[in-house]
Design an enzyme around this catalytic site. Structure first.
Site, short mmCIF file in Angstrom:
data_model
loop_
_atom_site.label_atom_id
_atom_site.label_comp_id
_atom_site.label_asym_id
_atom_site.label_seq_id
_atom_site.Cartn_x
_atom_site.Cartn_y
_atom_site.Cartn_z
CE LYS A 57 -0.85 -3.40 3.52
NZ LYS A 57 -1.08 -2.14 3.90
CB ALA A 76 -7.35 -4.56 -6.13
N GLY A 77 -5.01 -3.04 -7.03
CA GLY A 77 -4.16 -2.42 -8.28
C GLY A 77 -3.78 -0.88 -8.06
#
Length: 178
Positions: A148, A172-173
């Site tokens: 990434k 995120a998450g």
């Protein structure tokens, strides 16, 4: 809508549009009344023009861009985090991103929105008040984040090259299901 207004709106293609993040982008674009198509390896929905292909094959990407008339790409393709195959991450996230950038530039696409990961700046310690200027760690936490980082570097380096404007998002998450 006034005459001529529609012509100035973007035409979207969502790479990975059958996946979790991509599908939500497709649905939001549809809800706004935008023109959107999907490029993926699997067609899960039949409410959107669909192009099947391999993002690592520049000619397949270019063909979909040309046929769709896309002016803006959302690139959400990635194998899920946690696999034990570093080569797969590199092939999809790095080689696939290279192919998308090259095809976009060759086809005159003006915008590319890349879905990166907050993990590109994670070094195992708490990150507080971090923004896009935070450097990537010398060594990534794993093969997923390493790929990434490289893909994000390619996307950002392509910004302004051959008329292509790029941005990299670091969610995120991400969790849920389609």
């Amino acid at each position: 809508m006034a005459a001529g207004t529609r012509a100035s709106r973007d035409v979207y293609i969502v790479f990975g549009g059958s996946g979790f993040v991509g599908r939500h982008i497709v649905e939001q674009l549809q809800a706004r009344g935008d023109t959107v198509s999907v490029f993926d390896v699997v067609q899960k929905y039949h409410d959107t023009p669909f192009y099947s292909g391999d993002i690592t094959e520049e000619d397949q990407v270019a063909d979909a861009l040309q046929k769709s008339g896309a002016t803006c790409i959302f690139h959400t393709v990635s194998p899920p985090h946690g696999l034990q195959d570093p080569a797969l991450y590199w092939k999809v996230n790095v080689d696939g991103t290279k192919a998308i950038i090259a095809a976009a530039q060759a086809q005159g696409v003006r915008k590319l929105v890349y879905t990166s990961s907050a993990g590109v700046v994670f070094n195992g310690e708490d990150l507080i008040n971090v923004d896009e200027r935070a450097p990537t760690p010398t060594k990534s936490m794993d093969a997923y984040n390493e790929s990434k980082v490289k893909a994000e570097e390619l996307v950002l380096a392509a910004n302004g090259e051959k008329g292509l404007l790029t941005v990299s998002l670091r969610p995120a998450g991400i969790f849920g299901y389609v």
